[in-house]
Design a protein around this motif. Sequence first.
Motif, mmCIF file in Angstrom:
data_model
loop_
_atom_site.group_PDB
_atom_site.id
_atom_site.type_symbol
_atom_site.label_atom_id
_atom_site.label_comp_id
_atom_site.label_asym_id
_atom_site.label_seq_id
_atom_site.Cartn_x
_atom_site.Cartn_y
_atom_site.Cartn_z
ATOM 1 N N ARG A 630 -12.351 24.443 -15.835
ATOM 2 C CA ARG A 630 -13.249 23.283 -15.927
ATOM 3 C C ARG A 630 -12.619 22.090 -16.658
ATOM 4 N NH1 ARG A 630 -18.545 25.150 -15.497
ATOM 5 N NH2 ARG A 630 -19.105 22.932 -15.406
ATOM 6 N N VAL A 631 -11.597 22.354 -17.454
ATOM 7 C CA VAL A 631 -10.951 21.291 -18.230
ATOM 8 C C VAL A 631 -9.472 21.266 -17.897
ATOM 9 C CG1 VAL A 631 -10.480 20.378 -20.533
ATOM 10 C CG2 VAL A 631 -12.620 21.595 -20.108
ATOM 11 N N ASP A 632 -8.948 20.077 -17.617
ATOM 12 C CA ASP A 632 -7.529 19.923 -17.295
ATOM 13 C C ASP A 632 -6.716 19.967 -18.588
ATOM 14 O OD1 ASP A 632 -5.062 19.342 -16.343
ATOM 15 O OD2 ASP A 632 -5.562 17.376 -15.511
ATOM 16 N N LEU A 633 -6.102 21.115 -18.860
ATOM 17 C CA LEU A 633 -5.282 21.286 -20.054
ATOM 18 C C LEU A 633 -3.795 21.127 -19.767
ATOM 19 C CD1 LEU A 633 -7.089 24.410 -21.582
ATOM 20 C CD2 LEU A 633 -7.487 21.991 -22.075
ATOM 21 N N GLN A 634 -3.445 20.797 -18.529
ATOM 22 C CA GLN A 634 -2.042 20.670 -18.148
ATOM 23 C C GLN A 634 -1.556 19.227 -18.132
ATOM 24 O OE1 GLN A 634 -0.016 23.331 -17.847
ATOM 25 N NE2 GLN A 634 -1.866 24.410 -18.511
ATOM 26 N N HIS A 635 -2.477 18.262 -17.992
ATOM 27 C CA HIS A 635 -2.078 16.861 -17.909
ATOM 28 C C HIS A 635 -2.588 16.048 -19.092
ATOM 29 C CE1 HIS A 635 -2.006 18.260 -13.641
ATOM 30 N NE2 HIS A 635 -0.833 17.645 -13.683
ATOM 31 N N SER A 636 -3.060 16.734 -20.107
ATOM 32 C CA SER A 636 -3.507 16.058 -21.314
ATOM 33 C C SER A 636 -2.872 16.722 -22.526
ATOM 34 C CB SER A 636 -5.031 16.094 -21.429
ATOM 35 O OG SER A 636 -5.482 15.314 -22.521
ATOM 36 N N LEU A 695 5.579 19.162 -26.408
ATOM 37 C CA LEU A 695 4.886 19.498 -25.157
ATOM 38 C C LEU A 695 4.605 18.249 -24.334
ATOM 39 C CD1 LEU A 695 2.344 22.177 -26.457
ATOM 40 C CD2 LEU A 695 4.353 22.589 -25.029
ATOM 41 N N LEU A 696 4.231 17.170 -25.009
ATOM 42 C CA LEU A 696 3.962 15.919 -24.291
ATOM 43 C C LEU A 696 5.214 15.442 -23.563
ATOM 44 C CD1 LEU A 696 1.909 12.952 -25.648
ATOM 45 C CD2 LEU A 696 4.170 12.514 -24.711
ATOM 46 N N LEU A 697 6.360 15.578 -24.228
ATOM 47 C CA LEU A 697 7.614 15.135 -23.631
ATOM 48 C C LEU A 697 8.087 16.095 -22.543
ATOM 49 C CD1 LEU A 697 9.819 12.956 -23.898
ATOM 50 C CD2 LEU A 697 10.978 14.449 -25.521
ATOM 51 N N LYS A 698 8.007 17.391 -22.826
ATOM 52 C CA LYS A 698 8.501 18.391 -21.883
ATOM 53 C C LYS A 698 7.705 18.394 -20.591
ATOM 54 C CE LYS A 698 9.646 23.313 -21.567
ATOM 55 N NZ LYS A 698 9.682 24.613 -22.300
ATOM 56 N N ASN A 699 6.394 18.193 -20.684
ATOM 57 C CA ASN A 699 5.539 18.215 -19.494
ATOM 58 C C ASN A 699 5.373 16.843 -18.846
ATOM 59 O OD1 ASN A 699 4.067 21.101 -19.323
ATOM 60 N ND2 ASN A 699 4.368 20.564 -21.476
ATOM 61 N N LYS A 700 6.088 15.861 -19.364
ATOM 62 C CA LYS A 700 6.073 14.504 -18.788
ATOM 63 C C LYS A 700 4.651 13.988 -18.603
ATOM 64 C CE LYS A 700 10.459 15.278 -16.356
ATOM 65 N NZ LYS A 700 11.154 15.282 -15.049
ATOM 66 N N LEU A 701 3.871 14.089 -19.678
ATOM 67 C CA LEU A 701 2.459 13.694 -19.584
ATOM 68 C C LEU A 701 2.277 12.191 -19.434
ATOM 69 C CD1 LEU A 701 0.786 16.013 -22.251
ATOM 70 C CD2 LEU A 701 1.175 16.411 -19.825
ATOM 71 N N THR A 702 3.295 11.403 -19.790
ATOM 72 C CA THR A 702 3.164 9.952 -19.667
ATOM 73 C C THR A 702 3.715 9.423 -18.346
ATOM 74 O OG1 THR A 702 5.269 9.657 -20.832
ATOM 75 C CG2 THR A 702 3.259 9.635 -22.157
ATOM 76 N N SER A 706 1.300 12.093 -13.542
ATOM 77 C CA SER A 706 0.532 12.928 -14.457
ATOM 78 C C SER A 706 -0.678 12.170 -15.003
ATOM 79 C CB SER A 706 1.428 13.392 -15.611
ATOM 80 O OG SER A 706 0.692 14.152 -16.543
ATOM 81 N N LEU A 707 -0.493 10.907 -15.340
ATOM 82 C CA LEU A 707 -1.597 10.095 -15.855
ATOM 83 C C LEU A 707 -2.670 9.893 -14.792
ATOM 84 C CD1 LEU A 707 0.413 7.418 -17.867
ATOM 85 C CD2 LEU A 707 -0.976 9.278 -18.800
ATOM 86 N N ALA A 708 -2.242 9.740 -13.537
ATOM 87 C CA ALA A 708 -3.215 9.586 -12.454
ATOM 88 C C ALA A 708 -4.052 10.857 -12.288
ATOM 89 C CB ALA A 708 -2.488 9.242 -11.148
ATOM 90 N N LYS A 709 -3.399 12.023 -12.387
ATOM 91 C CA LYS A 709 -4.132 13.289 -12.297
ATOM 92 C C LYS A 709 -5.064 13.462 -13.497
ATOM 93 C CE LYS A 709 -0.558 15.672 -9.615
ATOM 94 N NZ LYS A 709 0.449 16.773 -9.599
ATOM 95 N N LEU A 710 -4.618 13.019 -14.666
ATOM 96 C CA LEU A 710 -5.463 13.099 -15.855
ATOM 97 C C LEU A 710 -6.707 12.230 -15.683
ATOM 98 C CD1 LEU A 710 -6.062 13.859 -18.791
ATOM 99 C CD2 LEU A 710 -4.599 11.949 -19.496
#
Length: 772
Positions: A630-636, A695-702, A706-710
Amino acid sequence: MNQETESYLEKNINWNKLPSNVKLSFGNSHREWEKAVIEYNIKNQRRWKRSVVRQVLKDEKKYYEDLIEFSRVHLMLYPYHLSDVMVKGLRITPFAYYTRMIEQIMEQERSYDCLPNFTAADGLRLLGIGRNQYIDMMNQSRNKRFFRRVPPSQLLPSKPVPLSIFERYWTIHIGLVTEDDIRTCSVEEKALIDLLIDTGGCRLGVVERGVALSLYTRGLVYIIVPVGDDDLIAVPPLENFVMNRVMGDYFETLLYKIFVSIDEHTKVADLAAVLEIDPELVKNAISMYIRLGFARKKNVEKFEVHDSWRAYIRDEPIILEDVEGYAAPIERETSTDIFDSKEPPVIDKIALLKQPSLEGYTKRIAFLFDSTLTAFLMMGNLSPGLKTHAVTMFEVGKLSDESLDSFLSELDKITDYSAEGEAKRYFDHALTLRDTIQFLRYNAKIDPGGVGVGVDLIRCESLNSLDESTCSRVLNKNYHLLISMAPLSNEVRTVSNTSPYHIGPPVPEVNSVWFKLWIYDITGYGPVTFLFVKGTRLLHLPPELYRYQRLMITTWGHESTIVNTSNVLMALNEALTHSPVLLQAYSHQTNAEIVYLPFPFERPVPPEGGEETGKLSLFDHPALTKLSERVDLQHSCGYLTFLNSSLSQSERQDESPPTSADNVEVLSYDQWKLLDLYFGVPLFSTDVNTHSCNLLLKNKLTAEDSLAKLKESSESLVTSLMDFIAQHQIVPTVEDDLNPDTVDPFACQILPGQVVTPVALPPLRYPRCVTP
């Protein structure tokens, strides 16, 4: 007076042109409308000749006398934008205004803290009276001499203190000068007075500095700080700011709105357009900033200055060429009435040498924080120069990238790592803030453009002073990414914009008790929880909580506190008189076991050549499985808190909980309850902060994708959460309000895997006692 009515008064709409509903708000009385016009214009310090008030109150002098008296009684700032009227017409200088104000509050024996922040700062600038000086004068006044108190007027200064800020581009204008004044003037002073009378005013830099200061000290001239449409304004760390209280008058509100919105890459005219505020009001506010030393103009014109100014110009070269209009005259309206004069603009006959270039300016990253962080920086006594930056972060609401070098250098001076208890929280937050800024700032790996951008620190509460549309325009103009600290205080209303992208709570409700209830509902692994409605009174606790030694109380909209079960009933009933309360089981013994799990999750890798041990891991907790659906924990970015309240305790303490789930022994998933979920970059622990940044850097959250999916997943989360709130928030009927006994307080009980409707009630009219 409602907002619609004020808008018509602001626009100077005559009575005959008002719509019928607005006339009805005045009782269809023309006389009541006239009273409202006078009151509104005086409260907002508006110029008589440019307002409809001139048709209501014909005596212009009486109007300005009432205006200045109202401003002084209500401790407002001196109306510098009306200096031509106040000094030239009424001969009320800023020094005389603040002297009478301080005398007035001393006679009333009021505290220095009654002065609003900006008023106190301006009074300190002119009178040299701060908090310590005021207390000393009050003590002297109370000492009786010959059986009577010393009048405050005898203790106040007789002339202004020397001005520490006196810029060459400011303009000087003649005030009300009498023949007696002329007799006491020196030859140089008389020459300057003649020049000002002939030209209407000139720049300070073209006249002798000492003579100008002398005339200003005697109140024979007044100073205008000119601000143009194309000016660029920078706000350095605040010096000599007085933190007393906020009054809430029109100009103070405007000052704080512009404080958080201004930046040194935006022209004044563009800033007014973004805020949708009258450009003249914006210029008045910026002029006040500069006068107080809280801001400076970046693009000051270069012109030849008097020799007496050369020692005061350090950063800019002095232009020696002949310049037309050496003593630039001031155009003004010709009028026989001194009250009918218009604030004169300077005739610009000198071309700007070079404007700072705005080309190539890129949007930055905004790191959002709350007032709790500034409190830690101010209260911790961490570094001698750190308080100045903390005051700027709190009062301005923003610390721009241009000030971060000095801010980081102050944070680097923090060397005492041996602090314990509450002091340790101050040190931890300061050090993790430093690491976070260094990680985000000019880091090409987290910039979608791949070049690295600057970072501005912005206080969430300051953004709340802007309406939603204005806040959106300000953020979209200057930033391409927002990142929130975690956790943000429950008292903070977070940014809810869909643009720019935001790594943090998507809506304010995510930072509330409702979000806790929602994640407990979808996972079924929350601690034993009770939600009591406002007005409930308990004689004893629910039986389900008897076996716990410590409980967690969360007053609606405030932070949680841990209390002993033996003392909780009194605190609970007290809190229920003014707010709903969430009561949760915390621990069977003195300490509970707490684990923080930063996300996106990174499962521990087994040792090389090793195999899975088969032991239970929190990464496989059923709560995480259900929550991830229910919560996106992969893009945040953020963290979860797990709580173990069982009797089998480890040696860990609350003050230093484990930061990783790798080495936590999990005997049963039922022992571990999901307590909290927070979005953003955590600042409370260096280890958790470092892990989250990695984690933010490794998963390329920015990255853009990724931001669009978030953004898409956040919209889905918000929809689900708001549906949950709408489903469980019951508006009481009139019968319920009149019959409070029909509401069972324990109908709000929430057990693991079960949510029963929490009832939202207004304050009950009669006290009541309820037993389960």
